[in-house]
Design an enzyme around this catalytic site. Structure first.
Site, PDB file in Angstrom:
ATOM      1  N   ARG A  22     -16.180 -14.463  -8.018  1.00 10.98           N
ATOM      2  CA  ARG A  22     -15.620 -13.151  -8.354  1.00 10.98           C
ATOM      3  C   ARG A  22     -16.705 -12.080  -8.236  1.00 10.98           C
ATOM      4  NH1 ARG A  22     -10.974 -12.271 -10.270  1.00 10.98           N
ATOM      5  NH2 ARG A  22     -10.598 -14.355 -11.048  1.00 10.98           N
ATOM      6  N   GLU A  51       6.373   6.034  -9.173  1.00 12.01           N
ATOM      7  CA  GLU A  51       4.915   5.862  -9.063  1.00 12.01           C
ATOM      8  C   GLU A  51       4.336   6.787  -8.009  1.00 12.01           C
ATOM      9  OE1 GLU A  51       3.640   1.858  -8.402  1.00 12.01           O
ATOM     10  OE2 GLU A  51       4.763   1.061 -10.091  1.00 12.01           O
ATOM     11  N   MET A  81      -4.573  -6.845  -6.356  1.00 12.95           N
ATOM     12  CA  MET A  81      -4.219  -7.993  -7.191  1.00 12.95           C
ATOM     13  C   MET A  81      -5.430  -8.875  -7.485  1.00 12.95           C
ATOM     14  SD  MET A  81      -1.154  -7.290  -7.728  1.00 12.95           S
ATOM     15  CE  MET A  81      -0.392  -8.750  -8.428  1.00 12.95           C
ATOM     16  N   ARG A  82      -6.439  -8.281  -8.085  1.00  8.64           N
ATOM     17  CA  ARG A  82      -7.640  -9.039  -8.437  1.00  8.64           C
ATOM     18  C   ARG A  82      -8.024  -8.675  -9.862  1.00  8.64           C
ATOM     19  NH1 ARG A  82      -9.732 -13.020  -6.328  1.00  8.64           N
ATOM     20  NH2 ARG A  82     -11.887 -12.320  -6.529  1.00  8.64           N
ATOM     21  N   ILE A  83      -8.445  -9.686 -10.624  1.00  2.00           N
ATOM     22  CA  ILE A  83      -9.065  -9.420 -11.921  1.00  2.00           C
ATOM     23  C   ILE A  83     -10.506  -9.036 -11.596  1.00  2.00           C
ATOM     24  CG2 ILE A  83      -9.738 -10.428 -14.126  1.00  2.00           C
ATOM     25  CD1 ILE A  83      -6.938 -11.025 -14.185  1.00  2.00           C
ATOM     26  N   LEU A  84     -10.989  -7.956 -12.158  1.00  2.00           N
ATOM     27  CA  LEU A  84     -12.343  -7.518 -11.827  1.00  2.00           C
ATOM     28  C   LEU A  84     -13.363  -8.160 -12.764  1.00  2.00           C
ATOM     29  CD1 LEU A  84     -11.744  -3.702 -11.224  1.00  2.00           C
ATOM     30  CD2 LEU A  84     -11.508  -5.606  -9.632  1.00  2.00           C
ATOM     31  N   GLY A 124       0.802  -1.226   0.000  1.00  2.00           N
ATOM     32  CA  GLY A 124       0.000   0.000   0.000  1.00  2.00           C
ATOM     33  C   GLY A 124       0.830   1.268   0.000  1.00  2.00           C
ATOM     34  N   HIS A 151       0.059   0.714 -13.283  1.00  2.00           N
ATOM     35  CA  HIS A 151       0.691  -0.512 -13.743  1.00  2.00           C
ATOM     36  C   HIS A 151       2.189  -0.243 -13.914  1.00  2.00           C
ATOM     37  CE1 HIS A 151       0.965  -4.405 -15.665  1.00  2.00           C
ATOM     38  NE2 HIS A 151       1.692  -3.843 -16.607  1.00  2.00           N
ATOM     39  N   ASP A 180      -5.356  -4.190 -18.059  1.00  3.23           N
ATOM     40  CA  ASP A 180      -4.300  -3.209 -18.360  1.00  3.23           C
ATOM     41  C   ASP A 180      -4.426  -2.585 -19.754  1.00  3.23           C
ATOM     42  OD1 ASP A 180      -3.232  -3.870 -15.876  1.00  3.23           O
ATOM     43  OD2 ASP A 180      -1.878  -5.376 -16.701  1.00  3.23           O
ATOM     44  N   LYS A 236       8.862   2.347  -8.151  1.00  2.00           N
ATOM     45  CA  LYS A 236       7.873   2.727  -7.126  1.00  2.00           C
ATOM     46  C   LYS A 236       8.044   4.175  -6.682  1.00  2.00           C
ATOM     47  CE  LYS A 236       5.848  -1.186  -4.828  1.00  2.00           C
ATOM     48  NZ  LYS A 236       5.437  -1.742  -3.545  1.00  2.00           N
ATOM     49  N   ASN A 287      -6.101   2.740 -12.453  1.00  2.00           N
ATOM     50  CA  ASN A 287      -5.131   1.766 -11.960  1.00  2.00           C
ATOM     51  C   ASN A 287      -3.729   2.265 -12.287  1.00  2.00           C
ATOM     52  OD1 ASN A 287      -4.142  -0.734 -10.924  1.00  2.00           O
ATOM     53  ND2 ASN A 287      -3.930  -1.514 -13.019  1.00  2.00           N
ATOM     54  N   SER A 341       2.538   3.416 -15.610  1.00  2.00           N
ATOM     55  CA  SER A 341       1.445   4.046 -16.347  1.00  2.00           C
ATOM     56  C   SER A 341       0.210   4.090 -15.466  1.00  2.00           C
ATOM     57  CB  SER A 341       1.088   3.229 -17.602  1.00  2.00           C
ATOM     58  OG  SER A 341       2.236   2.964 -18.383  1.00  2.00           O
TER      59      SER A 341
HETATM   60  C1  GRF Z   1       2.946  -1.124  -7.769  1.00  2.00           C
HETATM   61  O1  GRF Z   1       4.172  -1.397  -8.370  1.00  2.00           O
HETATM   62  C2  GRF Z   1       1.881  -0.940  -8.815  1.00  2.00           C
HETATM   63  O2  GRF Z   1       2.371  -0.432 -10.015  1.00  2.00           O
HETATM   64  C3  GRF Z   1       1.353  -2.340  -9.023  1.00  2.00           C
HETATM   65  O3  GRF Z   1       1.407  -2.911  -7.768  1.00  2.00           O
HETATM   66  C4  GRF Z   1       2.394  -2.301  -6.978  1.00  2.00           C
HETATM   67  C5  GRF Z   1       1.741  -1.870  -5.700  1.00  2.00           C
HETATM   68  O4  GRF Z   1       2.643  -1.493  -4.725  1.00  2.00           O
HETATM   69  N1  GRF Z   1       0.050  -2.293  -9.625  1.00  2.00           N
HETATM   70  P1  GRF Z   1       2.157  -0.856  -3.366  1.00  2.00           P
HETATM   71  O5  GRF Z   1       1.241  -1.834  -2.664  1.00  2.00           O
HETATM   72  O6  GRF Z   1       1.448   0.426  -3.687  1.00  2.00           O
HETATM   73  O7  GRF Z   1       3.408  -0.590  -2.582  1.00  2.00           O
END
Ligand code: GRF
Length: 319
Positions: free
Chosen positions: A65, A174, A90-93, A13, A109, A145, A171, A107, A136
């Site tokens: 699901r 990100e 980490m789930r496919i919706l 997170g 990625h 994605d 990260k 999202n 992205s």
């Molecule tokens: C990130 O690298 C994001 O791009 C991917 O999952 C990771 C999540 O990391 N979708 P965190 O839980 O925010 O640290």
């Protein structure tokens, strides 16, 4: 107006934390109203709680699901969120969940999409000999994605990089990218130029229309240069209202007043125009239903258009 975002996570997170702290900066256009997870052990949940943010956790094990998505969605709605921001969820919706939030779910990625959808992105970028990895932010659609990319950031790959070292550097990037992209995205409906552009596209898609300024506001007319009549106006915070609005004609004062009473977050009675049956539809709020806006435009267009045009429209609609 502040957008209300629900952040869904599965793991550390850290992106959620970056979103939360950016939201605490002055003038953030969004607030985090819920952190949800499919993993009750997700470290991010404890942080969210410590920050006084509502949390919701429900393991997906043993649920279909659809049932799991429905429970997550119920928590999101309960929190009054208008956007969902996935951050390492980490789930496919299910298609239904993704479709219901189309245009309101984002999202992040860890690759420069369209490169490397799915997992193992950093290892794949290194193996391919790429000069850069990156991240992205994209809109979520039912296909994994693959929604419209809203923002990207590139991160160089150094000769010593392993997937882990590259992931850590990506990260950091990100954490800069996501809050900015979310802020820009939820603010898009507060930008008068963007709202006018969207409205203009819908209004001028109707037959025989043109745009002409009226008392300093953009107005849209039907029926030709000489005899045209106005069917819509764009009003940017007129006469002391905070609203950026579309003005269209209603059927009657009763209808106007009933709409304003029932849905004051959507409709208002504008100064001057209101007296002659024009209603204001508020556009500077998250989650505007643009199909409804288009329907109002068409209805108002019909009220002003000459019969030769409405007849053409009727015929077209029969097919
Ligand atoms: C990130 O690298 C994001 O791009 C991917 O999952 C990771 C999540 O990391 N979708 P965190 O839980 O925010 O640290």
């Amino acid at each position: 107006m502040t957008a209300r975002i629900a952040v869904l996570i599965s793991g550390a997170g850290t992106n959620m934390a970056a979103l939360v702290y950016a939201s605490r900066m002055p003038e953030s256009p969004y607030a985090v109203v819920l952190v949800g997870s499919n993993n009750p052990e997700a470290a991010g949940l404890a942080l969210a709680q410590a920050e006084g943010i509502a949390t919701f956790a429900l393991p997906h094990k043993g649920l279909t699901r659809e049932a799991h998505d429905a429970a997550m969605e119920a928590a999101v709605l309960e929190a009054g969120a208008d956007h969902i921001v996935l951050a390492g969820y980490m789930r496919i919706l299910s298609d239904g969940f993704a479709s219901r939030w189309a245009g309101r779910m984002l999202n992040i990625h860890p690759s420069l999409l369209p490169l490397y959808k799915g997992t193992g992105t950093h290892a794949r970028a290194i193996a391919a000999g790429d000069s850069h990895g990156g991240a992205s932010v994209h809109l979520v659609t039912p296909e994994l994605d693959s929604g419209e990319v809203l923002a990207q950031i590139a991160v160089p790959i150094t000769p010593a990089d392993t997937p882990e070292s590259l992931a850590a550097r990506v990260k950091l990037a990100e954490h800069q990218l996501y809050p900015r992209a979310v802020a820009d995205y939820v603010s898009r409906w507060l930008d008068p130029a963007a709202l006018l552009a969207r409205l203009r596209a819908l209004a001028l898609a109707l037959p025989d229309t043109d745009e002409r300024e009226s008392h300093g506001s953009p107005g849209f007319r039907v029926g030709g240069e000489k005899t045209g009549k106005y069917f819509a106006y764009f009003a940017d915070q007129h006469h002391g209202t905070p609203h950026i609005a579309l003005l269209v004609r209603t059927g009657s004062m009763d209808e106007l007043l009933a709409l304003v009473e029932d849905q004051p977050e959507v409709y208002f009675k504008p100064a001057y125009y209101g007296a002659s049956g024009w209603i204001g539809i508020i556009l500077n709020r998250p989650g505007v239903d643009w199909d409804a806006v288009a329907a109002w435009l068409e209805r108002s267009w019909r009220g002003a258009a000459p019969r030769r045009l409405t007849r053409l429209m009727d015929v077209a609609e029969e097919f």
